[in-house]
Each structure stands twice: as C-alpha cells, then as structure tokens.
Scaffold this active site. Sequence first.
Site, mmCIF file in Angstrom:
data_model
loop_
_atom_site.group_PDB
_atom_site.id
_atom_site.type_symbol
_atom_site.label_atom_id
_atom_site.label_comp_id
_atom_site.label_asym_id
_atom_site.label_seq_id
_atom_site.Cartn_x
_atom_site.Cartn_y
_atom_site.Cartn_z
ATOM 1 N N CYS A 75 0.841 -1.203 0.000
ATOM 2 C CA CYS A 75 0.000 0.000 0.000
ATOM 3 C C CYS A 75 0.879 1.257 0.000
ATOM 4 C CB CYS A 75 -1.000 -0.062 1.143
ATOM 5 S SG CYS A 75 -2.454 0.921 0.806
ATOM 6 N N HIS A 121 -3.200 -4.930 1.539
ATOM 7 C CA HIS A 121 -2.571 -5.215 2.842
ATOM 8 C C HIS A 121 -2.585 -6.720 3.104
ATOM 9 C CE1 HIS A 121 -2.427 -1.102 4.683
ATOM 10 N NE2 HIS A 121 -3.248 -0.877 3.675
ATOM 11 N N GLU A 142 -1.071 -8.276 5.341
ATOM 12 C CA GLU A 142 -0.872 -8.563 6.769
ATOM 13 C C GLU A 142 -2.172 -8.529 7.552
ATOM 14 O OE1 GLU A 142 -0.376 -5.849 5.224
ATOM 15 O OE2 GLU A 142 -1.040 -4.167 6.471
HETATM 16 N N1 GLN Z 1 -3.420 6.291 0.521
HETATM 17 C C1 GLN Z 1 -2.298 6.037 1.361
HETATM 18 C C2 GLN Z 1 -1.066 6.794 0.900
HETATM 19 O O1 GLN Z 1 -1.130 7.584 0.044
HETATM 20 C C3 GLN Z 1 -1.980 4.559 1.422
HETATM 21 C C4 GLN Z 1 -3.034 3.863 2.191
HETATM 22 C C5 GLN Z 1 -2.542 2.668 2.913
HETATM 23 O O2 GLN Z 1 -1.349 2.420 3.052
HETATM 24 N N2 GLN Z 1 -3.479 1.931 3.436
HETATM 25 O O3 GLN Z 1 -0.025 6.607 1.412
#
Ligand code: GLN
Length: 187
Positions: free
Chosen positions: A74, A168, A170
């Site tokens: 992410c 994610h 995890e």
């Molecule tokens: N939108 C977040 C960012 O720009 C990432 C979201 C996340 O890691 N769950 O970093």
Amino acid sequence: MLALQGDRREHAAALAAAGAHPVMVRVPADLHPVEALVLPGGESTTISLLLDSSGLAPVLAERLAAGLPVLGTCAGMILLARDVVDGRPDQRSFGVIDMTVRRNGFGRQVDSFEAPVAVDGLDGGPVTAVFIRAPRVEAVGPGVEVLARWEGRPVLCRQGAAMAASFHPELSGDARLHRLFLDQVAS
Ligand code: GLN
C-alpha cells in the site's frame, strides 16, 4: 520492518509466522543488520517526511539501490514506485520498481474493500486482499513481473528483489505472501 508509521505490528506478526525474525527499523543504525525489509501501509506522505527527519532516507536509498530485498504494501508500494501520480510533489519514492502508481487510485467511494486475489506461484487458493485507499498501478515497465491482478489491474508486482502490493496482506491472517517474499530472499 520499517517502523516509522503504519501497521507494523500486523506485518511483524505475519513475518514471524512465516519464520523470520522481524526487527523494527526507526533510525539508520537499525537498518545495517537487516537482510530484507518490509515497507508497511500507512500514509506515504507521512512516512516520506519521517524518512527524512529520521535520517533513514539516504541510507535506505543506498541499500535499495544495492538490491536489498523489499516488500512494500500500500503506502509502501508508493515508496517503491518510479513515478507517483496524485502524490505530494515533495514525497519520496525510491524508484526500485519501474511502475507508475496513482495514490488513492481505487477511488474514495470504495475507500476500503476486500477481494479474493489469485497470486502466481502461491498454492492454496486466492489470498484475501484488503484494499484501503490503495494505490492503483497505472503502468509497468518491461522488467516488471505482475504476480496478481484485480479487475485487470496489477495489484502485486515484482522487479528483481523488490515486491509491491496495492493491498494489505498482513490484515488477513494469512502469511503466505510474506512467505513467498521470504522464500525469494533465501533463494
Ligand atoms: N493512501 C495512502 C497513501 O497515500 C496509502 C493507504 C494505505 O497504506 N493503506 O499513502
């Protein structure tokens, strides 16, 4: 495990379940003994600022350029990308994977969702991928392997020793993706 911000505890648990000995990396000295690194989800702009204030940014850039195995999820995916669309102009990305990602690219109306995602090379059926304001991969270069897609879009990419997931892994209580990453570190 980069532990500046984000869901480090869940990642550490998945890494331990997959047989690794996770340590928390907060300052440059923590990085030296590390053989592989996870960049967790969280907020990429915040992590970027903390990488600068902790002094980790240049050391991490150097280790990544030297081929440190890394799994970014992410926000961590954003940090690994070559190009970031809809980011803050000053936010860092280390360019380890030749891909363009759009921050929050899955749209705010579906801020958060789960989907079963089949991963190349992973036995035991699809993983439950949890997407939270996830980055969307807009383009990948020829050296990038796409290991999983969702609705036709790459959501798990690998280039060399670097792997990045939009979702994610995890949060689903399933350590198979962490194991896949660690197997690649060991090989
Ligand atoms: N939108 C977040 C960012 O720009 C990432 C979201 C996340 O890691 N769950 O970093």
